[in-house]
Design an enzyme around this catalytic site. Structure first.
Site, short mmCIF file in Angstrom:
data_model
loop_
_atom_site.label_atom_id
_atom_site.label_comp_id
_atom_site.label_asym_id
_atom_site.label_seq_id
_atom_site.Cartn_x
_atom_site.Cartn_y
_atom_site.Cartn_z
N ARG A 24 0.84 -1.22 0.00
CA ARG A 24 0.00 0.00 0.00
C ARG A 24 0.88 1.26 0.00
O ARG A 24 0.95 1.97 -1.00
CB ARG A 24 -0.94 -0.05 1.22
CG ARG A 24 -2.08 0.95 1.15
CD ARG A 24 -1.70 2.37 1.53
NE ARG A 24 -1.16 2.49 2.89
CZ ARG A 24 -0.60 3.61 3.34
NH1 ARG A 24 -0.51 4.69 2.58
NH2 ARG A 24 -0.08 3.65 4.57
N ASP A 25 1.57 1.53 1.08
CA ASP A 25 2.33 2.79 1.16
C ASP A 25 3.49 2.77 0.17
O ASP A 25 3.85 3.80 -0.40
CB ASP A 25 2.86 2.99 2.60
CG ASP A 25 3.05 4.45 2.97
OD1 ASP A 25 2.90 5.32 2.09
OD2 ASP A 25 3.33 4.72 4.15
N HIS A 213 5.01 4.71 12.67
CA HIS A 213 5.08 4.63 11.21
C HIS A 213 6.07 5.70 10.73
O HIS A 213 5.72 6.86 10.60
CB HIS A 213 3.66 4.90 10.67
CG HIS A 213 3.52 4.91 9.19
ND1 HIS A 213 2.94 3.87 8.48
CD2 HIS A 213 3.82 5.83 8.25
CE1 HIS A 213 2.90 4.15 7.20
NE2 HIS A 213 3.43 5.34 7.02
N HIS A 215 8.76 7.28 8.08
CA HIS A 215 9.42 7.36 6.77
C HIS A 215 10.87 7.74 7.03
O HIS A 215 11.18 8.41 8.02
CB HIS A 215 8.70 8.39 5.88
CG HIS A 215 7.38 7.87 5.38
ND1 HIS A 215 7.21 7.38 4.10
CD2 HIS A 215 6.18 7.71 6.01
CE1 HIS A 215 5.95 6.96 3.96
NE2 HIS A 215 5.30 7.14 5.10
N CYS A 246 4.38 9.18 0.05
CA CYS A 246 2.99 9.61 0.01
C CYS A 246 2.85 10.59 -1.14
O CYS A 246 3.56 11.59 -1.19
CB CYS A 246 2.59 10.28 1.33
SG CYS A 246 0.90 10.91 1.26
N ASN A 255 9.25 4.37 3.29
CA ASN A 255 9.09 3.96 4.69
C ASN A 255 10.39 3.35 5.19
O ASN A 255 11.24 2.92 4.41
CB ASN A 255 8.03 2.85 4.79
CG ASN A 255 6.65 3.33 4.42
OD1 ASN A 255 6.26 3.25 3.27
ND2 ASN A 255 5.92 3.81 5.40
P1 HMG Z 1 -13.31 14.24 -2.65
O1 HMG Z 1 -12.99 14.66 -4.05
O2 HMG Z 1 -13.55 15.31 -1.62
O3 HMG Z 1 -14.53 13.22 -2.65
O4 HMG Z 1 -12.13 13.31 -2.17
P2 HMG Z 1 -16.05 13.48 -2.68
O5 HMG Z 1 -16.58 12.83 -1.45
O6 HMG Z 1 -16.35 14.94 -2.92
O7 HMG Z 1 -16.50 12.64 -3.97
C1 HMG Z 1 -16.11 13.03 -5.29
C2 HMG Z 1 -16.23 11.84 -6.23
O8 HMG Z 1 -15.28 10.86 -5.86
C3 HMG Z 1 -17.59 11.12 -6.20
O9 HMG Z 1 -17.83 10.64 -7.53
C4 HMG Z 1 -17.36 9.94 -5.29
O10 HMG Z 1 -18.19 8.84 -5.58
C5 HMG Z 1 -15.93 9.59 -5.64
P3 HMG Z 1 -18.86 11.39 -8.54
O11 HMG Z 1 -20.15 11.40 -7.77
O12 HMG Z 1 -18.27 12.73 -8.72
O13 HMG Z 1 -18.81 10.51 -9.74
N1 HMG Z 1 -15.27 8.95 -4.50
C6 HMG Z 1 -14.70 7.73 -4.52
N2 HMG Z 1 -14.50 6.81 -5.47
C7 HMG Z 1 -13.88 5.68 -5.10
N3 HMG Z 1 -13.44 5.42 -3.86
C8 HMG Z 1 -13.60 6.31 -2.88
C9 HMG Z 1 -14.24 7.53 -3.20
N4 HMG Z 1 -14.55 8.61 -2.47
C10 HMG Z 1 -15.17 9.46 -3.27
N5 HMG Z 1 -13.16 6.05 -1.64
C11 HMG Z 1 -11.23 11.55 -0.80
C12 HMG Z 1 -12.07 12.81 -0.85
C13 HMG Z 1 -10.93 11.24 0.66
C14 HMG Z 1 -11.95 10.43 -1.45
C15 HMG Z 1 -9.90 11.84 -1.56
O14 HMG Z 1 -9.34 12.95 -1.00
C16 HMG Z 1 -8.95 10.67 -1.51
O15 HMG Z 1 -9.17 9.64 -2.11
N6 HMG Z 1 -7.81 10.86 -0.76
C17 HMG Z 1 -6.87 9.80 -0.56
C18 HMG Z 1 -5.47 10.29 -0.69
C19 HMG Z 1 -4.52 9.14 -0.41
O16 HMG Z 1 -4.82 7.99 -0.63
N7 HMG Z 1 -3.32 9.49 0.10
C20 HMG Z 1 -2.33 8.53 0.41
C21 HMG Z 1 -2.64 7.72 1.64
S1 HMG Z 1 -2.29 8.56 3.16
C22 HMG Z 1 -0.64 8.19 3.51
O17 HMG Z 1 0.04 7.65 2.68
C23 HMG Z 1 -0.10 8.51 4.88
C24 HMG Z 1 0.08 7.25 5.75
O18 HMG Z 1 0.99 6.34 5.13
C25 HMG Z 1 0.62 7.64 7.13
C26 HMG Z 1 1.86 8.54 7.10
O19 HMG Z 1 2.81 8.26 6.36
O20 HMG Z 1 1.83 9.50 7.86
C27 HMG Z 1 -1.25 6.52 5.97
MG MG Z 2 3.12 6.53 5.18
#
Ligand code: HMG
Ligand code: MG
Length: 317
Positions: A24-25, A213, A215, A246, A255
């Site tokens: 995933r990450d 966690h 990095h 990320c 990581n």
């Molecule tokens: P948004 O654009 O605000 O979503 O995104 P929305 O709720 O306004 O919806 C817009 C459209 O997206 C809609 O479709 C939804 O159905 C669709 P439409 O009606 O326009 O056709 N939609 C989705 N489709 C599929 N799966 C979904 C989904 N949600 C909405 N889940 C949202 C908000 C949270 C979805 C967006 O910002 C997002 O996906 N963010 C994720 C970013 C991400 O994955 N970042 C990396 C992970 S975090 C990380 O790596 C840190 C970590 O490792 C810890 C660390 O290192 O500190 C965990």
């Molecule tokens: Mg991370």
């Protein structure tokens, strides 16, 4: 040497759970989009190496993280090993619906400790992110799922500088109070140092339900892990081969590498249940598919050299 010489340090846990985040990450931030069959084989190899928890993919918006757009297909391909947990990242109810459709038993929600990263990573404010997570956690628990939580940017943020410890504790406590079984403290951009780790765990009132966690952007991940172990933490996130980052934080690199962590833990006499040689072999295999060498120091020391030989220090020294 292909295994470290073990010398126990008093006060450390006997055993640590390595929470593997490579699929995933790691893969979410690789430029190359890896074929789904390669991802499935990666997950299978990780379980065979002894991992008991493998964060497999994300049900986020596929436009935000195209590298993991094949989440549903991947879950269909992975042959689950009994006793192994395969959590997935879920940000909102749409993501939870998708996870439930595909038989997921454990999810992880991911919050931000800072305002800017909440907007960039979640399209929400610091305050409104909780409105997104509350129904997710409640419905997941009703459906019998386990829910982990992350807090990102716990030590510093590229736009806001150092993160106040109290702000991290406030965000983290809210997630634990929602019913998340574990809280993983994320150093998303790798700027933390050991004293800061000790202080943050202390500010939570101790290690109960905490994971870490790190990095490795600034080379602090192992030192920070040792500080967390000394404070009593027993769950450490890592990515096999040290791949990852990320996509919504430019300065986030890989990581902590699982192999580097395992070398240190086995050297401290701490059990992990992991087979170091299998992990190194998997990282070497994956590096060939990603077209770049693993950043893990242990993989570099123990893995195959470009000439096909093995970097065996017993021979060289
Ligand atoms: P948004 O654009 O605000 O979503 O995104 P929305 O709720 O306004 O919806 C817009 C459209 O997206 C809609 O479709 C939804 O159905 C669709 P439409 O009606 O326009 O056709 N939609 C989705 N489709 C599929 N799966 C979904 C989904 N949600 C909405 N889940 C949202 C908000 C949270 C979805 C967006 O910002 C997002 O996906 N963010 C994720 C970013 C991400 O994955 N970042 C990396 C992970 S975090 C990380 O790596 C840190 C970590 O490792 C810890 C660390 O290192 O500190 C965990
Ligand atoms: Mg991370």
């Amino acid at each position: 040497m292909r295994e470290p010489y073990a010398v126990r340090e008093a006060g450390l846990p006997d055993r640590v759970t390595v929470y593997e985040v490579g699929p995933r990450d790691g893969l979410q931030n690789e430029k190359a989009v890896v074929p789904v069959e390669v991802k499935a084989e990666f997950v299978t190899r990780l379980a065979a190496a002894g991992h008991r928890v493998i964060e497999t993919t994300s049900f986020v918006h596929p436009k935000w993280v195209p590298q993991l757009a094949d989440a549903a297909e991947l879950l269909g391909l992975v042959e689950k090993v009994p006793g192994v947990r395969y959590p997935v990242l879920v940000p909102n109810e749409r993501g939870l619906d998708r996870a439930l459709e595909h038989g997921v038993e454990e999810i992880a929600v991911f919050a931000s400790a800072t305002e800017t990263f909440a907007r960039r990573n979640l399209n929400r404010t610091l305050a409104s992110q909780f409105e997104m997570f509350e129904p997710v956690v409640a419905r997941a628990l009703e459906n019998g799922l386990r829910v982990r939580a992350y807090v990102s940017m716990c030590f510093g943020d590229p736009w806001e500088g150092p993160t106040p410890v109290g702000q991290v504790v406030e965000v983290g406590r809210r997630l634990l109070d929602m019913g998340c079984f574990e809280l993983s403290l994320g150093d998303t951009i790798g700027v933390g140092t050991p004293g800061h780790v000790t202080a943050l765990i202390g500010a939570f009132g101790g290690p109960s339900r905490l994971a870490v966690h790190f990095h490795d952007t600034y080379g602090q991940a192992l030192a920070n892990t040792l500080a967390a172990l000394r404070a009593g933490v027993t769950v450490v996130d890592a990515s096999t081969g040290g791949i990852g980052g990320c996509p919504y934080a430019d300065s986030a690199t890989g990581n902590l590498a699982t192999e580097d962590l395992v070398w240190m833990l086995h050297g401290l006499g701490v059990e992990t249940g992991l087979d170091l040689a299998s992990l190194v072999e998997t990282s070497t295999w994956l590096a060939a598919r990603l077209g770049r060498p693993s950043p893990s120091r242990v993989v570099q020391a123990l893995g195959e050299t470009p000439t096909g030989g093995t970097a065996d220090h017993d021979v060289k020294e």
